[in-house]
Write a protein that holds these residues in place. Structure first.
Motif, short mmCIF file in Angstrom:
data_model
loop_
_atom_site.label_atom_id
_atom_site.label_comp_id
_atom_site.label_asym_id
_atom_site.label_seq_id
_atom_site.Cartn_x
_atom_site.Cartn_y
_atom_site.Cartn_z
N THR A 560 0.83 -1.19 0.00
CA THR A 560 0.00 0.00 0.00
C THR A 560 0.87 1.24 0.00
O THR A 560 1.96 1.24 0.57
CB THR A 560 -0.93 0.02 1.23
OG1 THR A 560 -1.68 1.24 1.25
CG2 THR A 560 -0.15 -0.11 2.52
N GLU A 647 -5.04 -7.43 -3.97
CA GLU A 647 -5.79 -6.19 -4.11
C GLU A 647 -6.77 -5.99 -2.96
O GLU A 647 -7.05 -4.85 -2.55
CB GLU A 647 -6.54 -6.17 -5.44
CG GLU A 647 -5.64 -6.12 -6.67
CD GLU A 647 -6.43 -6.30 -7.95
OE1 GLU A 647 -6.77 -5.26 -8.56
OE2 GLU A 647 -6.70 -7.45 -8.34
N LYS A 651 -7.43 -2.84 0.59
CA LYS A 651 -8.79 -2.32 0.59
C LYS A 651 -9.49 -2.64 1.91
O LYS A 651 -10.14 -1.78 2.51
CB LYS A 651 -9.58 -2.92 -0.58
CG LYS A 651 -10.97 -2.34 -0.76
CD LYS A 651 -11.74 -3.05 -1.87
CE LYS A 651 -11.11 -2.83 -3.21
NZ LYS A 651 -11.97 -3.39 -4.31
N LYS A 654 -8.06 -0.50 4.77
CA LYS A 654 -8.59 0.86 4.72
C LYS A 654 -10.01 0.91 5.27
O LYS A 654 -10.36 1.80 6.07
CB LYS A 654 -8.57 1.37 3.28
CG LYS A 654 -8.99 2.82 3.10
CD LYS A 654 -7.95 3.76 3.66
CE LYS A 654 -8.28 5.21 3.32
NZ LYS A 654 -7.28 6.15 3.91
#
Length: 795
Positions: A560, A647, A651, A654
């Protein structure tokens, strides 16, 4: 103006005086702990010494009088809990709580728990029936002699307690078995998943025990896709979640202790409640001297010790429940292998507070009650002329588990312990044992169905009820159930993990709990050459999560560019996976895994996701590690572009950090796992009334997670409090066979069920800190600092 102020002052004073008077009046509902009470039903005087912690030490001249006194003190301290337990077992909640509990009552009436309990009485020996009768007489003696107000719940609901019966006790024993059995929920889940997934995908989502091959079963998806299984998503029934109940117990021989005598530890994990599920008591009479954890409403020390032995339970988790899809017709018949048979029927009338009575017709096939009759969503999920029947070993009227409890109390050696266990039918438990002669042992008694070799579903999914190959074929013989006596290793550990070798000839289950807790216990046992009570205390307090240690390296592969996420990753990289109450790291990882689960399988499950959003440690690890190609779950099946797990990781992180800021503020340094992961002991039923819950529920900060020894299971799908611990050690006990009076224990709330008592929540904080109270049978210890001695005098 002055007159108005004077009037207002007088009004406020009157209100305050009324509140004070009401409080003083309600305090009269607290039990008398000292003096003499004259009662009917006793054969001789009984002394009840309350030690400084409120634990009753009952000194009687006969076992019958001791159980009479146990019923008396249960009623004094836990009357509302007993009232609710009785109504749950009998399907009579709606008489008190109104239409909100009508569906639960319909299900429980259909389950025939109360009727089975009444029939079971005839199967018990005379000694056990006498024990039950004496206990019921003690409860009713308290109700007959009491005066003043009842505990606050009775005032708020308008309920008046009815006389207690022996069947009330047996019905609650059945409901405890219900709480510890849940395979039928997994069967329903497979039935629902078959609407969208292949058998291979379902096998990935519900993976086998580590090291085991997937169970070879038939492809049932074609059958279920003919059904509208989507409507089963609305089916909400009482009982535990698919994730299940858990517990720990272990015992080591004298060769592994500093004293040269065995040590035994037990902490059963159950849903937290206020008051606690357990009530501590000591019963002493000629031929009976036993102490430990009792269940209010039941005349038995379920977990504990006597002068010679100690024992502890964990749930084996066998597959003792099966669902059957029955073919029925409009003439009240069901298709069996031999042809059409008449369904058994009976009429049940359910009283509903504030509404007219509700009458239902309960139908049963040869497999068991048709549960689809009482829940329209289940009925709608099946084609016309089909129904769903429920088979369960506990729904037999020859269940002798109550008889086993009485024999355990008086057993003095391994052979007598085994003789008691032989009568234990439901639910199957991993029983560990130690005695003062230095022996240790283990047995897993219970009635476990034998499934035929041609049964190609193995109890994993609802089976066609008209096909005889899916019928049970007897039960595993007691002599062949798992057992061990004085193993060469000098230790026995069970934590709901797999307890049989790969070559065990019988099928118990394929749904063992992953061995994180069991492996951690073994690690800590091996780390200390000679154990003491203090080393066992440290093990029970351990909050290192082997599950987090296993998956954390996969999480730390996250790439990230977000500065905050990078900082969090650096902090987690220096962490030892200790789920302590004080830190923020356990909260961040728990929230991260929660969001990651949503991203990984919400798209595949669709409308079924909320009902299946649970801790799925093995599945999550297999997906992130792509163990056998499971990484495909990271791809969003509803999006054209292919996604990878790499991926989803940033995500999900977050999303987790955003959610935690919303709940606990922007400053991560102020986040505390214990605050978010508070242990919630919920009152029944006022835990669901926000205003009353503030008074009746009990909350304390707590450490741990679903897979730590000091367990704290949270409910991921709970949008309001997803990290609150609702399932934890309901009690902890450590038994020292070198001197059993130095044994110790603790339960989660306190001895009293009365909100106004100082004993309502006095155990909660010490319990959360893994502290203990002494478990001594010495009368001098009980009298030291005692709260009083009450003498029951025969009238």
């Amino acid at each position: 103006m002055k007159t108005a102020l004077r009037v207002l002052s007088m009004l406020i004073l009157a209100i305050l005086l009324s509140i004070a008077a009401g409080y003083a009046w309600l305090r009269q509902s607290l039990p008398q702990l000292d003096g003499t009470v004259t009662v009917y039903g006793l054969k001789a005087p009984v002394d009840i010494v309350r030690d400084r912690y409120g634990v009753p030490h009952i000194y009687a001249r006969s076992a019958a009088d001791a159980y009479f006194a146990l019923g008396f003190v249960h009623a004094k301290d836990r009357l509302w809990q007993m009232e609710m337990n009785r109504r749950i077992g009998s399907g009579r909640l709606s008489e008190v709580l109104g239409p909100a509990t009508l569906d639960a009552d319909k299900f429980l009436r259909t389950l025939v728990v109360r009727r089975v309990a009444e029939a079971t009485l005839k199967s018990l020996n005379a000694e056990t029936r006498s024990q039950l009768d004496a206990y019921a007489a003690g409860v009713n003696a308290y109700l007959a002699q009491r005066s003043g107000p009842l505990p606050p719940e009775f005032l708020l609901t308008g309920v008046k307690p009815e006389p207690w019966t022996s069947a009330d006790s047996l019905a609650w024993v059945k409901m405890m078995a219900w709480d510890l059995g849940g395979n039928w929920r997994t069967e329903l889940l497979r039935m629902r998943l078959a609407k969208k997934l292949s058998v291979a995908q379902i096998g990935e989502f519900l993976p086998p025990y580590p090291g085991d091959a997937p169970l070879a079963i038939a492809d049932y998806t074609a059958l279920y896709r003919q059904l509208d299984a989507s409507k089963l998503a609305a089916l909400e029934l009482p009982g535990r979640s698919e994730d299940g109940a858990a517990s720990n117990n272990w015992v080591v021989a004298g060769s592994r202790t500093a004293s040269g005598k065995p040590l035994l530890a037990n902490d059963p994990h159950l849903g937290l409640a206020a008051p606690a599920i357990w009530y501590f008591a000591h019963l002493a009479a000629p031929g009976l001297d036993v102490m430990g954890a009792t269940l209010p409403g039941v005349p038995a020390v379920v977990l504990g010790r006597n002068r010679h032995i100690a024992w502890g339970f964990t749930n084996t988790g066998p597959d003792v429940q099966d669902l059957y899809i029955e073919r029925v017709d409009g003439e009240g018949r069901v298709l069996a292998p031999q042809g059409w048979q008449k369904l058994a029927t009976r009429r049940e009338v359910i009283k509903v507070k504030g509404q007219a009575d509700v009458t239902i017709t309960v139908r049963s096939s040869r497999h068991g009650p048709l549960i689809s009759d009482v829940f329209k969503p289940a009925a709608d999920a099946l084609p016309q002329n089909f129904a769903l029947a429920f088979a369960w070993t506990a729904l037999r009227d020859d269940d002798l588990s109550m008889q086993a409890a009485g024999k355990l109390a008086t057993a003095s050696n391994w052979n007598e312990f085994l003789a008691a266990a032989r009568n234990f039918d439901s639910p199957e438990q991993n029983m560990v044992y130690a005695d003062t002669d230095g022996n240790i042992g283990f047995v897993a008694p219970g009635r476990v169905p034998l499934r035929k070799p041609e049964n190609d579903l193995k109890g994993q999914a609802p089976a066609p009820g008209w096909d005889a190959k899916y019928d049970w074929d007897g039960f595993i013989p007691f002599k062949d159930l798992p057992h061990s006596y004085n193993p060469a290793s000098g230790e026995i550990v069970t934590a709901n993990n797999k307890i049989v070798p790969d070559d065990y000839p019988y099928y118990l289950t394929s749904e063992w709990v992953p061995p994180y807790r069991a492996n951690r216990i073994k690690q800590l046992l091996d780390a200390t050459p000679k154990h003491t009570r203090q080393s066992f205390e440290r093990i029970q307090a351990d909050t290192v999560s082997l599950q987090v240690r296993e998956i954390l390296p996969l999480l730390l592969k996250t790439k990230t560019a977000d500065p905050e996420a990078q900082q969090v990753l650096r902090q987690l990289g220096r962490w030892d996976a200790n789920m302590s109450a004080a830190g923020a790291k356990p909260l961040i990882v728990s929230a991260w895994l929660r969001e990651l689960g949503r991203l990984i399988y919400a798209d595949e499950l669709g409308y079924m996701f909320d009902g299946a959003w649970e801790h799925r440690a093995r599945f999550m690890y297999n997906v992130l590690a792509d163990t056998n190609g499971e990484g495909h779950w990271c791809d969003d099946v509803n999006a054209p572009a292919q996604e990878t797990c790499a991926e989803l990781l940033p995500k999900a992180l977050k999303l987790a950090l955003t959610d935690l800021k919303r709940r606990y503020g922007e400053d991560r340094s102020q986040w505390r796992w214990g605050d978010a992961h508070y242990a919630l002991s919920e009152h029944r039923p006022f835990g669901h009334q926000p205003l009353l819950a503030k008074f009746f529920d009990i909350r304390v900060p707590s450490p741990g997670d679903t897979y730590t020894i000091d367990v704290g299971r949270n409910t991921l799908a709970d949008k309001t409090a997803p990290f609150a611990s609702r399932h934890a050690p309901s009690l902890r006990a450590i038994y020292d066979l070198a001197d059993l009076d130095k044994s110790e224990y603790m339960q989660s709330t306190g001895q009293s069920g009365n909100l106004l008592s100082p004993l309502y929540r006095n155990f909660a904080v010490p319990w959360s800190k893994v502290e203990y109270i002494p478990m001594s049978m010495k009368r001098s210890d009980a009298l030291n600092g005692s709260l009083g001695t009450l003498r029951l005098q025969p009238r």
